[in-house]
Design a protein around this motif. Structure first.
Motif, PDB file in Angstrom:
ATOM      1  N   ALA A 275       5.570  -8.065  -4.827  1.00 24.50           N
ATOM      2  CA  ALA A 275       4.506  -7.431  -5.926  1.00 24.50           C
ATOM      3  C   ALA A 275       3.233  -7.048  -5.093  1.00 24.50           C
ATOM      4  N   VAL A 276       3.093  -7.723  -4.060  1.00 30.26           N
ATOM      5  CA  VAL A 276       2.146  -7.250  -3.201  1.00 30.26           C
ATOM      6  C   VAL A 276       2.347  -5.854  -2.574  1.00 30.26           C
ATOM      7  N   LEU A 277       3.581  -5.698  -2.110  1.00 28.72           N
ATOM      8  CA  LEU A 277       4.023  -4.388  -1.528  1.00 28.72           C
ATOM      9  C   LEU A 277       3.870  -3.556  -2.398  1.00 28.72           C
ATOM     10  N   ARG A 278       4.218  -3.576  -3.754  1.00 31.13           N
ATOM     11  CA  ARG A 278       3.987  -2.607  -4.857  1.00 31.13           C
ATOM     12  C   ARG A 278       2.480  -2.231  -5.070  1.00 31.13           C
ATOM     13  N   GLU A 279       1.509  -3.058  -4.931  1.00 33.36           N
ATOM     14  CA  GLU A 279       0.227  -2.882  -5.177  1.00 33.36           C
ATOM     15  C   GLU A 279      -0.495  -1.901  -4.204  1.00 33.36           C
ATOM     16  N   LEU A 280       0.136  -2.449  -2.767  1.00 35.58           N
ATOM     17  CA  LEU A 280      -0.366  -1.789  -1.443  1.00 35.58           C
ATOM     18  C   LEU A 280       0.042  -0.329  -1.514  1.00 35.58           C
ATOM     19  N   PHE A 281       1.519  -0.129  -2.018  1.00 37.52           N
ATOM     20  CA  PHE A 281       1.997   1.311  -2.148  1.00 37.52           C
ATOM     21  C   PHE A 281       1.125   2.222  -2.896  1.00 37.52           C
ATOM     22  N   LEU A 282       0.614   1.470  -4.267  1.00 40.07           N
ATOM     23  CA  LEU A 282      -0.119   2.365  -5.265  1.00 40.07           C
ATOM     24  C   LEU A 282      -1.420   2.625  -4.495  1.00 40.07           C
ATOM     25  N   VAL A 283      -1.983   1.587  -3.787  1.00 36.99           N
ATOM     26  CA  VAL A 283      -3.176   1.831  -3.135  1.00 36.99           C
ATOM     27  C   VAL A 283      -3.332   2.816  -1.934  1.00 36.99           C
ATOM     28  N   ARG A 284      -2.092   2.839  -1.224  1.00 36.29           N
ATOM     29  CA  ARG A 284      -1.911   3.957  -0.032  1.00 36.29           C
ATOM     30  C   ARG A 284      -1.948   5.336  -0.576  1.00 36.29           C
ATOM     31  N   ASP A 285      -1.122   5.418  -1.727  1.00 39.23           N
ATOM     32  CA  ASP A 285      -0.844   6.820  -2.349  1.00 39.23           C
ATOM     33  C   ASP A 285      -2.279   7.050  -2.838  1.00 39.23           C
ATOM     34  N   ALA A 286      -3.038   6.713  -3.288  1.00 33.97           N
ATOM     35  CA  ALA A 286      -4.246   6.703  -4.115  1.00 33.97           C
ATOM     36  C   ALA A 286      -5.195   7.491  -3.033  1.00 33.97           C
ATOM     37  N   ARG A 287      -5.218   6.680  -1.743  1.00 37.13           N
ATOM     38  CA  ARG A 287      -6.280   6.980  -0.469  1.00 37.13           C
ATOM     39  C   ARG A 287      -5.541   8.358  -0.020  1.00 37.13           C
ATOM     40  N   ALA A 288      -4.107   8.440   0.262  1.00 36.05           N
ATOM     41  CA  ALA A 288      -3.677   9.457   0.708  1.00 36.05           C
ATOM     42  C   ALA A 288      -4.052  10.813  -0.213  1.00 36.05           C
ATOM     43  N   ARG A 289      -3.848  10.567  -1.510  1.00 37.51           N
ATOM     44  CA  ARG A 289      -4.246  11.864  -2.273  1.00 37.51           C
ATOM     45  C   ARG A 289      -5.706  12.266  -2.115  1.00 37.51           C
TER      46      ARG A 289
END
Length: 409
Positions: free
Chosen positions: A219-233
């Protein structure tokens, strides 16, 4: 390195397009910036005739959409366009410019069908002409301006020798009786359409090691994945350049509670802590508070389930393919991919019409080797063991239906 012009003005591009419409054959390549940007784009289009070369700069022109004057060239059936491994080139040109294509030749596809052991452009140019192409700008940032002299030389070298290479490969294809194979492969490429890119919210499950995590770290990995994508965009950078997958996994497993502990993790720099630390720690807390449920199924094509009879048919087909590919000096996967073999084994066609109806089979495979495939399924060629005694009888492919025999290379 040959002479070339850099096109940065619309009037120059329009004049070039008219010049190219009078040419029988041109070489084309593109450079994009997917290694450096989240929203990648066409950054350069290289074009060469037998006598001259041009580097078209869409960024200087105002963006890839300004390449519109080249549309009639790419759509013209009178002008042959040569690409090497043109799949990505067609993808970006269709996506960014809306181009349609006709009359293409792909040197990599041709080299595959001729059984070359090395099909990269540099290897083919060295093999035929003894020329060493530069490789030091392969990971270059093509969106930066001005382009360096080394970038320009690298870019033009990708098209300078394609016409001469095509002349040699075409002769070899004709001699081997495989020109129609190459034409069919390129027609499939021309017809291909790519869906618009969508963010894959389940992409974190494709990170190596993700599926072995317990519910909380997953679950933590899922949330980190979303945070990383938002920052990348936000900063227009590829996600892997924002935070590596390995760092995401380490954070998910260690679950740091503060910036100090976060900064101790390998791959998490001081800059990342300053700019993303707060969002990362919030993602950790969110994942810890809501453990992951059952892992959802991803949109991957499952391997077909076969009964014993289908498995036996598949084994026969693989034996036939191995022998036939060796006869033809082809990679077995080029002759007939595993997925196609499985389709045939499951479908168990009894005649050429049924074979043609199976999805995903290359038309040239059915035309040139349909007879052999059907005979193998019927218990003939596939029972020949290693096939060492078939070198004389299988030198020519057996046609299916009205197809003509093809000569060996």
């Amino acid at each position: 390195m040959g002479e070339f012009e850099v096109i940065t003005e619309q009037s120059e591009l329009e004049a070039l397009a008219q010049t190219l419409l009078d040419e029988p054959i041109i070489a084309v390549d593109t450079e994009a910036d997917s290694f450096y940007h989240y929203f990648d784009k066409t950054c350069l289009v290289q074009i060469a005739t037998a006598k001259h070369a041009w580097l078209v700069d869409p960024l200087a022109l105002g963006g890839p959409a300004e390449l519109a004057p080249l549309a009639p060239v790419f759509a013209s059936p009178e002008v042959c366009k040569i690409f090497h491994a043109g799949e990505y080139d067609l993808f970006v040109l269709k996506r960014d410019c809306g181009f349609t294509f006709a009359n293409l030749f792909d040197t990599m596809i041709s080299a595959q069908l001729l059984g070359y052991p090395a099909i990269g452009l540099a290897a083919l140019i060295e093999h035929h002409f003894g020329i060493h192409l530069p490789k030091d700008e392969q990971r270059s940032d093509w969106s930066r301006r001005p382009l360096t002299d080394r970038q320009l030389e690298y870019a033009v070298s990708d098209v300078l020798y394609l016409i001469r290479l095509t002349e040699k490969l075409r002769k070899e294809l004709r001699k081997a009786g495989r020109q129609e194979w190459a034409e069919a492969e390129v027609e499939n490429l021309i017809r291909r359409e790519w869906p618009e890119r969508e963010f894959d919210r389940l992409g974190y499950l494709r990170i190596k090691g993700a599926r072995s995590l317990d519910p909380v770290p997953l679950a933590v990995l899922r949330e980190l994945f979303l945070v990383r994508d938002a920052r990348a965009r936000e900063i227009d950078r590829p996600p892997f350049k924002v935070l590596a997958n390995r760092a995401l996994l380490d954070i998910a497993q260690s679950q740091p509670a503060d910036a100090e502990r976060l900064g101790r993790i390998k791959g998490v720099t001081d800059l990342i802590v300053r700019r993303m630390g707060s969002d990362i720690l919030k993602a950790v807390s969110k994942g810890v508070a809501k453990p992951h449920g059952p892992i959802p199924k991803t949109n991957t094509t499952p391997r077909r389930r076969m009964d014993r009879r289908a498995e036996k048919r598949l084994a026969k087909l693989k034996t036939w393919r191995g022998v036939r590919a060796k006869d033809l000096s082809l990679d077995p996967g080029v002759l007939c991919p595993n997925a196609a073999l499985e389709t045939i084994a499951c479908g168990n066609p009894k005649d050429n019409d049924q074979l043609k109806e199976l999805a995903g089979l290359k038309p040239w495979l059915v035309e040139s080797f349909g007879g052999e495939i059907l005979e193998t399924l019927a218990g003939g060629l596939g029972d020949s063991g290693s096939g060492s005694d078939r070198s004389e009888t299988t030198a020519e492919p057996k046609p299916a239906g009205r197809g003509r025999s093809k000569s060996r290379r």
